[in-house]
Design a protein around this motif. Structure first.
Motif, mmCIF file in Angstrom:
data_model
loop_
_atom_site.group_PDB
_atom_site.id
_atom_site.type_symbol
_atom_site.label_atom_id
_atom_site.label_comp_id
_atom_site.label_asym_id
_atom_site.label_seq_id
_atom_site.Cartn_x
_atom_site.Cartn_y
_atom_site.Cartn_z
ATOM 1 N N ASN A 137 -56.672 43.384 0.680
ATOM 2 C CA ASN A 137 -57.305 44.638 1.091
ATOM 3 C C ASN A 137 -56.372 45.392 2.031
ATOM 4 O O ASN A 137 -55.602 44.811 2.782
ATOM 5 C CB ASN A 137 -58.673 44.399 1.738
ATOM 6 N N PHE A 138 -56.444 46.699 1.964
ATOM 7 C CA PHE A 138 -55.573 47.550 2.778
ATOM 8 C C PHE A 138 -56.242 47.775 4.129
ATOM 9 O O PHE A 138 -57.339 48.314 4.215
ATOM 10 C CB PHE A 138 -55.359 48.885 2.079
ATOM 11 N N ASN A 139 -55.582 47.353 5.196
ATOM 12 C CA ASN A 139 -56.107 47.541 6.543
ATOM 13 C C ASN A 139 -54.963 47.758 7.507
ATOM 14 O O ASN A 139 -53.898 47.141 7.366
ATOM 15 C CB ASN A 139 -56.933 46.324 6.981
ATOM 16 N N LEU A 140 -55.196 48.621 8.477
ATOM 17 C CA LEU A 140 -54.190 48.866 9.499
ATOM 18 C C LEU A 140 -54.237 47.825 10.604
ATOM 19 O O LEU A 140 -53.336 47.763 11.435
ATOM 20 C CB LEU A 140 -54.389 50.265 10.098
ATOM 21 N N ASN A 141 -55.304 47.026 10.646
ATOM 22 C CA ASN A 141 -55.499 46.041 11.697
ATOM 23 C C ASN A 141 -55.697 44.675 11.060
ATOM 24 O O ASN A 141 -56.582 44.486 10.221
ATOM 25 C CB ASN A 141 -56.717 46.423 12.543
ATOM 26 N N LEU A 142 -54.879 43.706 11.434
ATOM 27 C CA LEU A 142 -54.934 42.381 10.812
ATOM 28 C C LEU A 142 -56.310 41.748 10.968
ATOM 29 O O LEU A 142 -56.784 41.047 10.071
ATOM 30 C CB LEU A 142 -53.861 41.472 11.422
ATOM 31 N N GLY A 143 -56.959 41.985 12.099
ATOM 32 C CA GLY A 143 -58.270 41.378 12.323
ATOM 33 C C GLY A 143 -59.302 41.772 11.288
ATOM 34 O O GLY A 143 -60.212 40.995 10.969
ATOM 35 N N ASN A 144 -59.179 42.977 10.723
ATOM 36 C CA ASN A 144 -60.153 43.444 9.744
ATOM 37 C C ASN A 144 -60.000 42.783 8.382
ATOM 38 O O ASN A 144 -60.804 43.051 7.482
ATOM 39 C CB ASN A 144 -60.048 44.963 9.587
ATOM 40 N N GLY A 200 -55.076 52.963 14.811
ATOM 41 C CA GLY A 200 -54.264 52.786 16.002
ATOM 42 C C GLY A 200 -55.018 52.685 17.300
ATOM 43 O O GLY A 200 -54.400 52.620 18.368
ATOM 44 N N VAL A 201 -56.346 52.649 17.266
ATOM 45 C CA VAL A 201 -57.115 52.634 18.516
ATOM 46 C C VAL A 201 -57.960 51.374 18.646
ATOM 47 O O VAL A 201 -57.873 50.640 19.621
ATOM 48 C CB VAL A 201 -58.011 53.884 18.645
ATOM 49 N N GLY A 202 -58.816 51.121 17.663
ATOM 50 C CA GLY A 202 -59.816 50.075 17.832
ATOM 51 C C GLY A 202 -59.393 48.729 17.292
ATOM 52 O O GLY A 202 -58.594 48.620 16.356
ATOM 53 N N ASN A 203 -59.930 47.668 17.890
ATOM 54 C CA ASN A 203 -59.752 46.307 17.428
ATOM 55 C C ASN A 203 -61.112 45.700 17.152
ATOM 56 O O ASN A 203 -62.067 45.936 17.903
ATOM 57 C CB ASN A 203 -59.049 45.443 18.476
ATOM 58 N N PRO A 204 -61.258 44.919 16.099
ATOM 59 C CA PRO A 204 -62.512 44.181 15.932
ATOM 60 C C PRO A 204 -62.627 43.097 16.990
ATOM 61 O O PRO A 204 -61.627 42.661 17.571
ATOM 62 C CB PRO A 204 -62.380 43.585 14.529
ATOM 63 N N ILE A 208 -50.581 42.758 19.988
ATOM 64 C CA ILE A 208 -49.528 42.116 19.209
ATOM 65 C C ILE A 208 -50.104 41.521 17.939
ATOM 66 O O ILE A 208 -49.557 41.671 16.840
ATOM 67 C CB ILE A 208 -48.814 41.050 20.061
ATOM 68 N N PHE A 209 -51.237 40.835 18.041
ATOM 69 C CA PHE A 209 -51.865 40.241 16.865
ATOM 70 C C PHE A 209 -52.338 41.319 15.892
ATOM 71 O O PHE A 209 -52.090 41.232 14.684
ATOM 72 C CB PHE A 209 -53.040 39.371 17.294
ATOM 73 N N SER A 210 -53.009 42.339 16.378
ATOM 74 C CA SER A 210 -53.609 43.341 15.498
ATOM 75 C C SER A 210 -52.567 44.102 14.702
ATOM 76 O O SER A 210 -52.861 44.618 13.618
ATOM 77 C CB SER A 210 -54.459 44.323 16.312
ATOM 78 N N GLN A 211 -51.325 44.178 15.209
ATOM 79 C CA GLN A 211 -50.305 44.956 14.533
ATOM 80 C C GLN A 211 -49.476 44.142 13.539
ATOM 81 O O GLN A 211 -48.606 44.694 12.871
ATOM 82 C CB GLN A 211 -49.392 45.619 15.567
ATOM 83 N N LEU A 212 -49.747 42.866 13.419
ATOM 84 C CA LEU A 212 -49.117 42.099 12.353
ATOM 85 C C LEU A 212 -49.682 42.555 11.003
ATOM 86 O O LEU A 212 -50.792 43.070 10.918
ATOM 87 C CB LEU A 212 -49.388 40.606 12.537
ATOM 88 N N ILE A 213 -48.923 42.347 9.938
ATOM 89 C CA ILE A 213 -49.392 42.688 8.608
ATOM 90 C C ILE A 213 -49.448 41.425 7.760
ATOM 91 O O ILE A 213 -48.720 40.455 8.017
ATOM 92 C CB ILE A 213 -48.491 43.744 7.939
ATOM 93 N N PRO A 214 -50.308 41.367 6.752
ATOM 94 C CA PRO A 214 -50.435 40.150 5.939
ATOM 95 C C PRO A 214 -49.132 39.706 5.305
ATOM 96 O O PRO A 214 -48.909 38.499 5.118
ATOM 97 C CB PRO A 214 -51.465 40.560 4.884
#
Length: 949
Positions: free
Chosen positions: A72-79, A98-102, A136-142
């Motif tokens: 799935n396409f997501n800008l945030n790894l957590g999603n 670029g703003v929110g984190n789950p 740092i975690f949220s900006q990683l990509i799969p």
């Protein structure tokens, strides 16, 4: 800086390509992966500060592969983790790029007050901040992730000392492997759209119902029949406007894109993994920058890079060097995040004023003093840039000449994240339409301007920054002697964290020193015993109170290795395991250095007493589990757990009187308990046919309670938190709407139909149950003593189910992820559902309002044009079932046959289309149960391709 980063990574990749030697190519299997747990003994799993064969793991962990979350396409790894990991609850956050984190909760909430719930997040062995600190975690990509592992019990988290009680998320990034160079390229192009938006009534309906509300309040109507007709007909849009503010500000779809280029290969000397990625999203705002040179279009771009290199300098000395990071650029008209914009969109009625007046000036009035479109066109803009940098250097020296199986490792790591912003601001003038005033041509006359028009001015700012410097040194031992398998490590760790400082206001660093160890013994590959422990200290507590010991022990029995089972055709693998241990949570919500007594700067008087004994939360955790493979294709894992947490910070209200004479410190006296069940199943088809498929499901359920919270004595037993769930909502019990007859009876017998103090009850108002006052006897008054437990906490579902399934047939493949939750409530008593309150809007929910004609079928209280002190009380009326079933993602693809690709010297090629947040089946008619207001959850569709050379 962007070009510098990209150039560096390309140079590294070219160097590695020259160093590497040729090796035999290995064709990848074009089948659905079939995993046999019996074979997992050969596969190493990340368990924190090391890896173990699956057969030898006695702790409770869950793992998802990086390849799986690419779907799935997501800008945030957590999603990407919804429904993927049993035991992990992912809480929908702000969806703005670029703003929110789950948010993350592991095995349910087990603390209260201001304590953090966030698990510790570790990337390649080092602290990556976590959702509370940094991104740092949220900006990683799969594409750069090999696996994500969730550590859930004390046997796996005790080594992290006073930071492990909330669970630990381990991210392992991709590394090189022996073989020829493989070049992977992928791209995705598509669009996002709002999954759900609030529904508000048009101008004509607004005016009609506002008149009704005024009549209910005993006031005269505000709008004439002629005005209402003009609102409906649209024949005078400047005097009688109808504005759909969402349509004026948002576009229906917003482009998204992704490009990824990776290099992987190596030989016995050097192995490498190099990756470059570019992500882009234009957000939901219209392109206001195209309409005004002093505004900007909403855009978000991020460029990720990674270079993981492993070098064998000799037979006994190895070096691993990681260099990774991201560059992100974000722009928005007016503001950095869009909270204020969406608050306006939700509040301003459709008939308040036109977007622009007839002469082109911005419409507005004194009541709202802000025009959403004008804000985005004429209030300036905000641009920000963020940088993350993750570096580590690891040296590993074999010491077999001293002791066979012994090695030593030394590591240094630096992780950084920051956002800097450039704010360009100005103001504008609004011009209101004078009611009922028209010129000779019938056009509305404008009143005096509101506000001043100014020139653009700017300010530069540092918004946030996270920094961590870490050193590790370890001794590792692995040895198999006949039937005896020994493994152990002893690790020394020190790190220095600076969290969330901005504008140069850097806080004191959070410092940690610790020792961690794990000793594992396996006999005959079937009896396992393990001891692990952490000894950790932090500067945040008083001298002599800074260090703590966190031990754990676990046992395992591989039953399938016994003679009575090892030839079974039904049970191919069976392992029983149990663990018990202690972990801590240092993020207790208390003030920094709370052991110090504070004094008022001017008077010298004590402001708050210090607590010299303040410490971290402590959790004792018991876990019993089993892993099995049945009939070769069915994999099974089950865990039951019990967690008892103590040392929770709370005020000692039941010990010290409120007239004590000083501000009491929080004490570590709170206690909770939490227990639950987790289950994971996977069925793999046999891989011999043309059709291959798998079905994977996971189930998590938990129940918690407050054991002790030092609460004040309560008149109403229903207000006693002890024994109830953590964060259990307590509300008035709504028991219907007042009838005209009941209001008449109340005039002579008010105690029969009690109401809140200060309220004048009318027919159609909500009535509430009088629970009682002193000794539980009803007192004829509705107040806080009438609150009762009702519903579940929002965003903390008790039960979660994840389903992941897929198949492959003749090159075609399909997979999807479904998530379901229950034991979760949604509270509709918020601004967008409170008709006309605080001069606000009216939503479609209010169409079911109470009137004398609809008294028996009404689903909403009578309307009121003034702030209602009765109907919008915190009550059960507004609580809805938050259960849902969501199709989180789905992907359909086609892989070209190898015979065709070989002609073009292409290893693999695949076309695919995927989407996320596709469907929701829920009980909330007026929005998404996870996100009712603010920046909406995004539904995304992309078309993509992956090619390997």
């Amino acid at each position: 800086m962007k070009l510098k980063y990209c150039s560096s990574v390309f140079l590294i990749s070219i160097l590695l390509l020259n160093i590497s030697k040729n090796a035999n190519a290995q064709d990848s299997k074009d089948t659905v992966e079939v995993i046999n747990i019996k074979e997992k003994g050969k596969n190493l799993k990340n368990i924190g500060y090391g890896k173990q064969p699956f057969n030898h793991i006695t702790s409770s962990i869950s793992t998802v592969n990086g390849e799986d979350i690419q779907q799935n396409f997501n800008l945030n790894l957590g999603n990407t983790l919804y429904g993927r990991l049993p035991g992990l609850t992912v809480i929908q956050g702000n969806s703005e790029p670029g703003v929110g984190n789950p948010g993350f909760i592991v095995r349910g909430k087990n603390t209260f007050g201001g304590a953090s719930l966030s698990p510790l997040i570790i990337v390649d062995g080092f602290i990556a901040g976590g959702n509370d600190f940094g991104s740092i975690f949220s900006q990683l990509i799969p594409e750069e992730v090999e696996s994500i592992t969730l550590l859930k019990d004390a046997a796996s988290t005790a080594v992290y000392g006073n930071r492990g009680a909330n669970g630990v998320i381990l991210v392992t990034t991709n590394r090189g492997s022996s073989g020829p160079l493989k070049i992977n390229f992928s791209t995705r192009q598509g669009f996002s759209q709002a999954f759900s938006l609030p529904e508000f009534l048009n101008s004509g309906d607004y005016a009609t119902l506002f008149n009704e509300a005024r009549q209910n309040d005993g006031l005269t109507p505000l709008y004439t029949p002629q005005a209402i007709n003009s609102y409906r007909s649209g024949d005078s849009p400047f005097a009688f406007p109808h504005v759909n503010w969402y349509d004026e500000v948002l576009r229906k779809t917003a482009p998204v894109s992704s490009y990824n280029l990776g290099f992987k290969g190596g030989d016995k000397t050097v192995k490498y993994f190099v990756m470059l990625n570019a992500l882009g999203s234009q957000g939901l705002f219209k392109n206001f920058g195209d309409l005004d040179p002093e505004s900007t279009n909403s855009t978000y771009h991020r460029y990720n890079f990674r270079s993981n290199i492993d070098i064998n300098l000799s037979d006994n000395l190895a070096v691993a060097f990681n260099l990774a990071g991201s560059v992100e650029n974000k722009a928005n008209p007016w503001e950095y995040n869009t909270t204020s914009t969406f608050s306006l969109l939700e509040r301003i009625p459709s008939n308040a004023f036109p977007v622009r007046n007839l002469d082109g000036s911005f419409g507005g009035n004194n009541l709202y003093a802000s025009n959403p479109v004008a804000n985005l066109l004429a209030n300036g803009f905000d641009q920000s840039n963020g940088r993350t940098l993750q570096t580590s250097l690891r040296l590993t020296q074999k010491l077999d000449k001293l002791i066979n199986g012994l090695s030593a490792t030394g590591v240094v790591s630096i992780n950084n994240y920051f956002i800097a912003g450039s704010e360009k601001n100005k103001t504008y003038t609004l011009f209101p339409v004078l009611p009922g005033a028209f010129d000779t041509n019938g056009n509305p006359i404008l009143g005096q301007g509101i506000g001043l028009t100014t020139s653009l001015s700017g300010v530069e700012t540092t918004r946030t920054q996270y920094r961590n410097f870490e050193l590790q040194g370890a001794l590792n031992y692995n040895r198999v002697i006949n039937k005896h398998d020994f493994s152990a490590f002893l690790l020394f760790n020190t790190d220095n964290e600076v969290r969330n400082f901005s504008s140069g206001a850097e806080s004191d660093p959070y410092k940690h020193n610790g020792v961690a160890t794990r000793l594992t013994y396996v006999y005959s590959d079937k009896y396992i015993a393990e001891f692990s422990a952490g000894y950790m200290g932090t500067e945040n507590y008083a001298a002599g109170k800074r260090y703590g010991f966190f031990p754990s022990g676990s046992l395992g029995w591989v039953v399938s290795q016994e003679n009575f089972l090892n030839k079974s055709k039904v049970i191919n693998f069976l392992k029983l395991r149990a663990s018990y241990g202690i972990a801590g949570n240092e993020n207790t919500g208390g003030s920094r250095y709370a052991f110090i007594t504070n004094y008022n700067t001017f008077t010298g008087a004590e402001a708050a007493l210090g607590n010299p004994n303040i410490t971290w939360e402590e959790e004792k955790s018991l876990n019993i589990g089993a892993d099995a493979t049945l009939l070769n294709n069915l994999q099974f894992s089950v865990d039951v757990f019990k967690r008892d947490r103590s040392n929770i910070l709370t005020q000692p209200l039941d010990v010290y009187p409120q007239f004590f004479g000083a501000t009491l410190p929080d004490l570590n006296i709170g206690k909770t308990a939490n227990q639950g069940l987790e289950l994971a199943l996977r069925y793999n088809s046999k891989s011999t046919g043309k059709l291959n498929y798998f079905i994977e499901a996971n189930f998590s359920h938990y129940k918690n309670e407050i054991v002790y919270n030092a609460q004040l004595p309560q008149l109403n037993a229903g207000l006693i938190a002890k024994g109830g769930s953590i964060d259990q909502p307590r509300r008035l019990m709504a028991i219907g709407f007042f009838t005209a007859q009941e209001i008449a009876e109340r005039a002579t017998n008010p105690a029969k139909y009690p109401i809140p103090v200060g309220v004048t009850a009318r027919p159609g108002d909500l009535k509430y149950q009088d629970i009682g006052g002193l000794n539980g006897v009803p007192d004829g008054i509705i107040d806080n003593n009438d609150l009762v437990s009702n519903g579940y906490p929002t965003g903390q579902p008790r039960t979660t189910l994840g389903l992941n399934a897929g198949f492959k047939f003749k090159g075609f493949d399909l997979n999807f992820v479904v998530q379901a939750v229950t034991g979760n409530s949604v509270n509709l008593n918020t601004g967008i559902f409170q008709a006309f309150q605080n001069n606000g809007n009216i939503g479609s929910i209010a169409v079911g309002r109470w009137t004398p004609e609809t008294a028996s079928t009404a689903t909403y209280p009578r309307l009121s044009s003034v702030n209602d002190l009765n109907n919008f009380q915190n009550s059960s009326f507004w609580i809805k079932d938050g259960s849902f079933i969501k199709l989180r993602s789905a992907e359909f693809g086609y892989s070209f046959p190898k015979e065709l690709l070989n002609k073009f010297k292409i290893g693999q090629a695949r076309l695919f289309v995927n989407g996320n947040n596709l469907l929701s089946f829920d009980h909330i008619e007026y929005g998404d149960p996870e996100s009712l207001a603010g920046y909406p959850v995004l539904r995304t569709f992309v078309l993509g391709t992956r090619i390997q050379f």
